[in-house]
Design an enzyme around this catalytic site. Structure first.
Site, PDB file in Angstrom:
ATOM      1  N   ASP A  15      19.262  31.008  50.670  1.00  0.00           N
ATOM      2  CA  ASP A  15      18.438  31.907  49.864  1.00  0.00           C
ATOM      3  C   ASP A  15      19.316  32.980  49.237  1.00  0.00           C
ATOM      4  O   ASP A  15      20.384  33.311  49.754  1.00  0.00           O
ATOM      5  CB  ASP A  15      17.350  32.563  50.709  1.00  0.00           C
ATOM      6  CG  ASP A  15      16.164  33.037  49.875  1.00  0.00           C
ATOM      7  OD1 ASP A  15      16.130  32.771  48.654  1.00  0.00           O
ATOM      8  OD2 ASP A  15      15.264  33.684  50.434  1.00  0.00           O
ATOM      9  N   GLY A  16      18.842  33.490  48.120  1.00  0.00           N
ATOM     10  CA  GLY A  16      19.500  34.588  47.434  1.00  0.00           C
ATOM     11  C   GLY A  16      18.507  35.702  47.205  1.00  0.00           C
ATOM     12  O   GLY A  16      17.294  35.469  47.157  1.00  0.00           O
ATOM     13  N   GLU A  53      21.622  32.608  44.695  1.00  0.00           N
ATOM     14  CA  GLU A  53      21.038  31.331  45.133  1.00  0.00           C
ATOM     15  C   GLU A  53      22.108  30.226  45.128  1.00  0.00           C
ATOM     16  O   GLU A  53      22.236  29.467  46.080  1.00  0.00           O
ATOM     17  CB  GLU A  53      19.873  30.915  44.226  1.00  0.00           C
ATOM     18  CG  GLU A  53      18.667  31.827  44.264  1.00  0.00           C
ATOM     19  CD  GLU A  53      17.755  31.634  45.471  1.00  0.00           C
ATOM     20  OE1 GLU A  53      18.016  30.762  46.314  1.00  0.00           O
ATOM     21  OE2 GLU A  53      16.756  32.373  45.556  1.00  0.00           O
ATOM     22  N   ASP A  75      14.373  27.726  48.081  1.00  0.00           N
ATOM     23  CA  ASP A  75      13.149  28.071  47.367  1.00  0.00           C
ATOM     24  C   ASP A  75      13.416  28.286  45.878  1.00  0.00           C
ATOM     25  O   ASP A  75      12.524  28.642  45.127  1.00  0.00           O
ATOM     26  CB  ASP A  75      12.457  29.280  47.991  1.00  0.00           C
ATOM     27  CG  ASP A  75      13.289  30.553  47.952  1.00  0.00           C
ATOM     28  OD1 ASP A  75      14.348  30.575  47.299  1.00  0.00           O
ATOM     29  OD2 ASP A  75      12.877  31.535  48.601  1.00  0.00           O
ATOM     30  N   HIS A 131       8.669  32.788  50.929  1.00  0.00           N
ATOM     31  CA  HIS A 131       7.845  33.989  51.106  1.00  0.00           C
ATOM     32  C   HIS A 131       6.359  33.667  51.238  1.00  0.00           C
ATOM     33  O   HIS A 131       5.522  34.355  50.680  1.00  0.00           O
ATOM     34  CB  HIS A 131       8.082  34.971  49.953  1.00  0.00           C
ATOM     35  CG  HIS A 131       9.519  35.062  49.559  1.00  0.00           C
ATOM     36  ND1 HIS A 131      10.475  35.635  50.371  1.00  0.00           N
ATOM     37  CD2 HIS A 131      10.182  34.619  48.469  1.00  0.00           C
ATOM     38  CE1 HIS A 131      11.659  35.543  49.775  1.00  0.00           C
ATOM     39  NE2 HIS A 131      11.503  34.943  48.631  1.00  0.00           N
ATOM     40  N   ASP A 146      16.252  34.128  54.112  1.00  0.00           N
ATOM     41  CA  ASP A 146      15.772  35.240  53.295  1.00  0.00           C
ATOM     42  C   ASP A 146      16.122  36.581  53.944  1.00  0.00           C
ATOM     43  O   ASP A 146      16.587  37.499  53.266  1.00  0.00           O
ATOM     44  CB  ASP A 146      14.260  35.130  53.081  1.00  0.00           C
ATOM     45  CG  ASP A 146      13.706  36.291  52.275  1.00  0.00           C
ATOM     46  OD1 ASP A 146      14.102  36.448  51.104  1.00  0.00           O
ATOM     47  OD2 ASP A 146      12.895  37.054  52.829  1.00  0.00           O
TER      48      ASP A 146
END
Length: 184
Positions: A15-16, A53, A75, A131, A146
């Site tokens: 994740d970024g 990302e 994501d 999320h 995240d």
């Protein structure tokens, strides 16, 4: 024994995170392979969410020992679609220009990512919902990636304000633990 080679599998949740269109950002990675789990994070003071990302995916594939079948969970629709639909092949063929005939953003990272995929027998790209309040088989890994990305972004933001050097990649101590991640 059937004489068939054992398939070495690995899983990477990436994740970024960034604040706004440009500014401090961070990436988070949770990788599981050979019975161990490692968490990696890092950040930059002046970056974009897409850069973070793609950096997360690069770091994950570079960390895992060569020769694995790796499933990367992200994501980021843009990242997953690029790799699944092979958009990079058209970019390369067009001299790294996009469909508007403009230079592809983050070419340096896309090239790094393509190089990192060559280290492995196969890389599979899976889109996960980020999320979400609902539970799912990949929620634990995605949520942890995240958390790492947001913490790295916040640290980069603090360093930006203090004028410190950018963050470097960081292996989280004690991360070799049972992760609760699915064994898919």
């Amino acid at each position: 024994m059937s004489g068939e080679p054992v398939e070495l599998e690995a899983h990477a949740y990436t994740d970024g995170a960034s604040g706004g269109s440009r500014g401090p950002g961070g990436y988070g990675v949770v990788v599981t392979w050979r019975g161990k789990t490692e968490e990696i994070s890092g950040g930059e003071r002046d970056t974009t969410n897409l850069r973070m990302e793609v950096t997360a995916a690069c770091v994950a594939l570079e960390k895992i020992d060569e020769g694995h079948v790796v499933t990367v969970y992200s994501d980021s629709s843009y990242l997953v679609n690029c790799m699944r639909r092979c958009w990079y092949e058209t970019w390369r063929k067009n001299g790294w220009l996009n469909y508007r005939r403009e230079p592809v953003a983050n070419r340096d990272l896309w090239e790094r990512l393509l190089q990192a995929t060559l280290r492995h027998r196969e890389v599979r790209w899976k889109k996960v919902k980020g999320h979400q309040k609902t539970r799912g088989p990949h929620k634990t890994g995605n949520d942890r990636a995240d958390e790492l990305a947001v913490a790295a972004k916040n640290e980069a933001d603090g360093q930006r304000r203090s004028g410190s050097a950018p963050l470097q990649r960081d292996v989280v101590p004690g991360a070799e633990r049972a992760s609760g991640l699915p064994d898919e």
